[in-house]
Motif scaffolding. Structure first.
Motif, PDB file in Angstrom:
ATOM      1  N   CYS A  90       0.816  -1.213   0.000  1.00  0.00           N
ATOM      2  CA  CYS A  90       0.000   0.000   0.000  1.00  0.00           C
ATOM      3  C   CYS A  90       0.851   1.264   0.000  1.00  0.00           C
ATOM      4  O   CYS A  90       1.926   1.304   0.596  1.00  0.00           O
ATOM      5  N   GLU A  91       0.309   2.293  -0.632  1.00  0.00           N
ATOM      6  CA  GLU A  91       0.899   3.626  -0.607  1.00  0.00           C
ATOM      7  C   GLU A  91      -0.046   4.569   0.126  1.00  0.00           C
ATOM      8  O   GLU A  91      -1.257   4.564  -0.122  1.00  0.00           O
ATOM      9  N   LEU A  92       0.489   5.360   1.030  1.00  0.00           N
ATOM     10  CA  LEU A  92      -0.317   6.299   1.808  1.00  0.00           C
ATOM     11  C   LEU A  92      -0.959   7.345   0.905  1.00  0.00           C
ATOM     12  O   LEU A  92      -0.292   7.941   0.060  1.00  0.00           O
ATOM     13  N   VAL A  93      -2.257   7.559   1.074  1.00  0.00           N
ATOM     14  CA  VAL A  93      -2.942   8.621   0.330  1.00  0.00           C
ATOM     15  C   VAL A  93      -3.530   9.680   1.257  1.00  0.00           C
ATOM     16  O   VAL A  93      -3.767  10.814   0.843  1.00  0.00           O
ATOM     17  N   HIS A  94      -3.755   9.302   2.530  1.00  0.00           N
ATOM     18  CA  HIS A  94      -4.384  10.268   3.437  1.00  0.00           C
ATOM     19  C   HIS A  94      -4.159   9.831   4.877  1.00  0.00           C
ATOM     20  O   HIS A  94      -4.131   8.641   5.182  1.00  0.00           O
ATOM     21  N   HIS A  95      -4.000  10.799   5.756  1.00  0.00           N
ATOM     22  CA  HIS A  95      -3.989  10.500   7.184  1.00  0.00           C
ATOM     23  C   HIS A  95      -4.692  11.626   7.924  1.00  0.00           C
ATOM     24  O   HIS A  95      -4.703  12.777   7.466  1.00  0.00           O
ATOM     25  N   TYR A  96      -5.296  11.289   9.030  1.00  0.00           N
ATOM     26  CA  TYR A  96      -6.084  12.255   9.788  1.00  0.00           C
ATOM     27  C   TYR A  96      -6.021  11.899  11.263  1.00  0.00           C
ATOM     28  O   TYR A  96      -6.308  10.759  11.643  1.00  0.00           O
ATOM     29  N   THR A  97      -5.618  12.838  12.090  1.00  0.00           N
ATOM     30  CA  THR A  97      -5.581  12.625  13.531  1.00  0.00           C
ATOM     31  C   THR A  97      -6.864  13.165  14.144  1.00  0.00           C
ATOM     32  O   THR A  97      -7.239  14.331  13.899  1.00  0.00           O
ATOM     33  N   LEU A  98      -7.563  12.336  14.898  1.00  0.00           N
ATOM     34  CA  LEU A  98      -8.840  12.724  15.478  1.00  0.00           C
ATOM     35  C   LEU A  98      -8.696  13.975  16.338  1.00  0.00           C
ATOM     36  O   LEU A  98      -7.753  14.102  17.123  1.00  0.00           O
ATOM     37  N   GLU A  99      -9.647  14.873  16.180  1.00  0.00           N
ATOM     38  CA  GLU A  99      -9.602  16.142  16.900  1.00  0.00           C
ATOM     39  C   GLU A  99     -10.383  16.060  18.213  1.00  0.00           C
ATOM     40  O   GLU A  99     -11.173  15.152  18.429  1.00  0.00           O
ATOM     41  N   ASN A 100     -10.144  17.045  19.066  1.00  0.00           N
ATOM     42  CA  ASN A 100     -10.863  17.187  20.333  1.00  0.00           C
ATOM     43  C   ASN A 100     -10.770  15.937  21.217  1.00  0.00           C
ATOM     44  O   ASN A 100     -11.727  15.555  21.885  1.00  0.00           O
ATOM     45  N   HIS A 101      -9.613  15.297  21.192  1.00  0.00           N
ATOM     46  CA  HIS A 101      -9.461  14.090  22.003  1.00  0.00           C
ATOM     47  C   HIS A 101      -9.070  14.440  23.435  1.00  0.00           C
ATOM     48  O   HIS A 101      -8.476  15.483  23.706  1.00  0.00           O
ATOM     49  N   LYS A 102      -9.421  13.530  24.339  1.00  0.00           N
ATOM     50  CA  LYS A 102      -9.124  13.718  25.757  1.00  0.00           C
ATOM     51  C   LYS A 102      -7.985  12.839  26.247  1.00  0.00           C
ATOM     52  O   LYS A 102      -7.353  13.141  27.258  1.00  0.00           O
ATOM     53  N   PHE A 103      -7.714  11.738  25.544  1.00  0.00           N
ATOM     54  CA  PHE A 103      -6.821  10.726  26.085  1.00  0.00           C
ATOM     55  C   PHE A 103      -5.607  10.441  25.208  1.00  0.00           C
ATOM     56  O   PHE A 103      -4.877   9.495  25.468  1.00  0.00           O
ATOM     57  N   GLY A 104      -5.382  11.173  24.153  1.00  0.00           N
ATOM     58  CA  GLY A 104      -4.261  10.899  23.265  1.00  0.00           C
ATOM     59  C   GLY A 104      -4.668  10.765  21.817  1.00  0.00           C
ATOM     60  O   GLY A 104      -3.858  10.921  20.916  1.00  0.00           O
ATOM     61  N   GLY A 105      -5.944  10.430  21.591  1.00  0.00           N
ATOM     62  CA  GLY A 105      -6.462  10.392  20.235  1.00  0.00           C
ATOM     63  C   GLY A 105      -6.023   9.187  19.433  1.00  0.00           C
ATOM     64  O   GLY A 105      -5.537   8.188  19.959  1.00  0.00           O
ATOM     65  N   ALA A 106      -6.192   9.291  18.133  1.00  0.00           N
ATOM     66  CA  ALA A 106      -5.823   8.222  17.209  1.00  0.00           C
ATOM     67  C   ALA A 106      -5.594   8.832  15.836  1.00  0.00           C
ATOM     68  O   ALA A 106      -6.151   9.888  15.511  1.00  0.00           O
ATOM     69  N   THR A 107      -4.775   8.160  15.042  1.00  0.00           N
ATOM     70  CA  THR A 107      -4.502   8.621  13.686  1.00  0.00           C
ATOM     71  C   THR A 107      -5.030   7.596  12.692  1.00  0.00           C
ATOM     72  O   THR A 107      -4.701   6.414  12.772  1.00  0.00           O
ATOM     73  N   LEU A 108      -5.863   8.072  11.776  1.00  0.00           N
ATOM     74  CA  LEU A 108      -6.420   7.238  10.722  1.00  0.00           C
ATOM     75  C   LEU A 108      -5.498   7.274   9.513  1.00  0.00           C
ATOM     76  O   LEU A 108      -5.093   8.343   9.063  1.00  0.00           O
ATOM     77  N   ILE A 109      -5.150   6.094   9.011  1.00  0.00           N
ATOM     78  CA  ILE A 109      -4.282   5.969   7.845  1.00  0.00           C
ATOM     79  C   ILE A 109      -5.087   5.329   6.711  1.00  0.00           C
ATOM     80  O   ILE A 109      -5.694   4.279   6.897  1.00  0.00           O
ATOM     81  N   VAL A 110      -5.096   5.957   5.550  1.00  0.00           N
ATOM     82  CA  VAL A 110      -5.751   5.394   4.372  1.00  0.00           C
ATOM     83  C   VAL A 110      -4.684   5.143   3.309  1.00  0.00           C
ATOM     84  O   VAL A 110      -3.890   6.033   2.994  1.00  0.00           O
ATOM     85  N   GLY A 111      -4.652   3.918   2.806  1.00  0.00           N
ATOM     86  CA  GLY A 111      -3.653   3.570   1.802  1.00  0.00           C
ATOM     87  C   GLY A 111      -4.276   2.943   0.572  1.00  0.00           C
ATOM     88  O   GLY A 111      -5.290   2.237   0.664  1.00  0.00           O
ATOM     89  N   ARG A 112      -3.669   3.209  -0.566  1.00  0.00           N
ATOM     90  CA  ARG A 112      -4.108   2.591  -1.823  1.00  0.00           C
ATOM     91  C   ARG A 112      -3.318   1.309  -2.054  1.00  0.00           C
ATOM     92  O   ARG A 112      -2.072   1.307  -1.958  1.00  0.00           O
ATOM     93  N   ILE A 113      -4.027   0.225  -2.328  1.00  0.00           N
ATOM     94  CA  ILE A 113      -3.362  -1.047  -2.618  1.00  0.00           C
ATOM     95  C   ILE A 113      -2.758  -0.978  -4.011  1.00  0.00           C
ATOM     96  O   ILE A 113      -3.466  -0.742  -4.993  1.00  0.00           O
ATOM     97  N   VAL A 114      -1.449  -1.198  -4.087  1.00  0.00           N
ATOM     98  CA  VAL A 114      -0.767  -1.154  -5.388  1.00  0.00           C
ATOM     99  C   VAL A 114      -0.320  -2.539  -5.842  1.00  0.00           C
ATOM    100  O   VAL A 114       0.110  -2.713  -6.988  1.00  0.00           O
TER     101      VAL A 114
END
Length: 201
Positions: free
Chosen positions: A134-158
């Motif tokens: 996979c190649e990374l196409v997008h990432h997003y870190t959750l906003e307004n978190h209280k405990f550290g949050g999480a990062t969403l990774i979206v990848g295209r299968i090549v």
């Protein structure tokens, strides 16, 4: 009963979420650091996103307010491999969930074999019958978190890699030989049980 997540602690939210949304496929993500250190870790906040073109996603929690090695590596190299987990790989998958020093590799720690990918730098797990480069196409870190949050990774299968032992005609996967494992809540996992079919109208 009703629960407002704004009034709950992180552990309670996690228990409700992971206990209700089951079973969850496991994305066993291999990546490589900028210094060439191999990393391998399982994530059950994982799934397919779409098929045109094919994309997958996984999410990495950050309770310590610092990125885990997987996120650091993927954001630096923009590449990763999804290795699917089967019944005979559960113990090794579980071993790679442990925290080890960043300069050490989970491949060696769990006695797994890294093999080269065709189009990207991170290696695949040789023992896994289905892997996806996979190649990374997008990432997003959750906003307004209280405990550290999480990062969403979206990848295209090549590139897909499917072992002949789990492949049927017409690109179908043989569940009897594939034997995938899914995540439940706590330390519980599930195998493929009874399968039933419902035709769409």
């Amino acid at each position: 009963m009703q629960f407002d997540p704004l009034d709950m602690d992180q552990k309670s939210i996690y228990k409700l979420l992971t206990g209700a949304i089951i079973p969850r496929p496991i994305g066993w993500i291999s990546s490589i650091s900028a210094d060439g250190i191999l990393n391998l870790a399982p994530f059950s906040f994982f799934n397919a996103v779409g098929d045109d073109p094919p994309h997958v996603m996984f999410s990495v929690g950050s309770a310590s307010h610092a990125n885990k090695d997987t996120v650091t590596n993927v954001l630096a190299t923009r590449e990763f491999v999804v290795n699917m987990v089967t019944e005979d790989l559960v113990a090794q998958m579980n071993a790679t969930a442990q925290s080890i020093p960043a300069h050490e590799s989970e491949f060696e720690f769990a006695n797994l074999t890294p093999i080269p990918s065709l189009k990207i730098k991170p290696p695949r797990v040789k023992e896994s019958p289905i892997t996806m480069e996979c190649e990374l196409v997008h990432h997003y870190t959750l906003e307004n978190h209280k405990f550290g949050g999480a990062t969403l990774i979206v990848g295209r299968i090549v590139q897909f890699h499917i072992a002949e032992s789990v492949l049927l005609d017409d690109f179908k996967i043989n569940m009897e030989t594939y034997k995938p494992v899914a995540r439940l809540a706590g330390s519980n996992y599930s195998k493929i049980g009874e399968i039933f079919s419902i035709k769409r109208n």
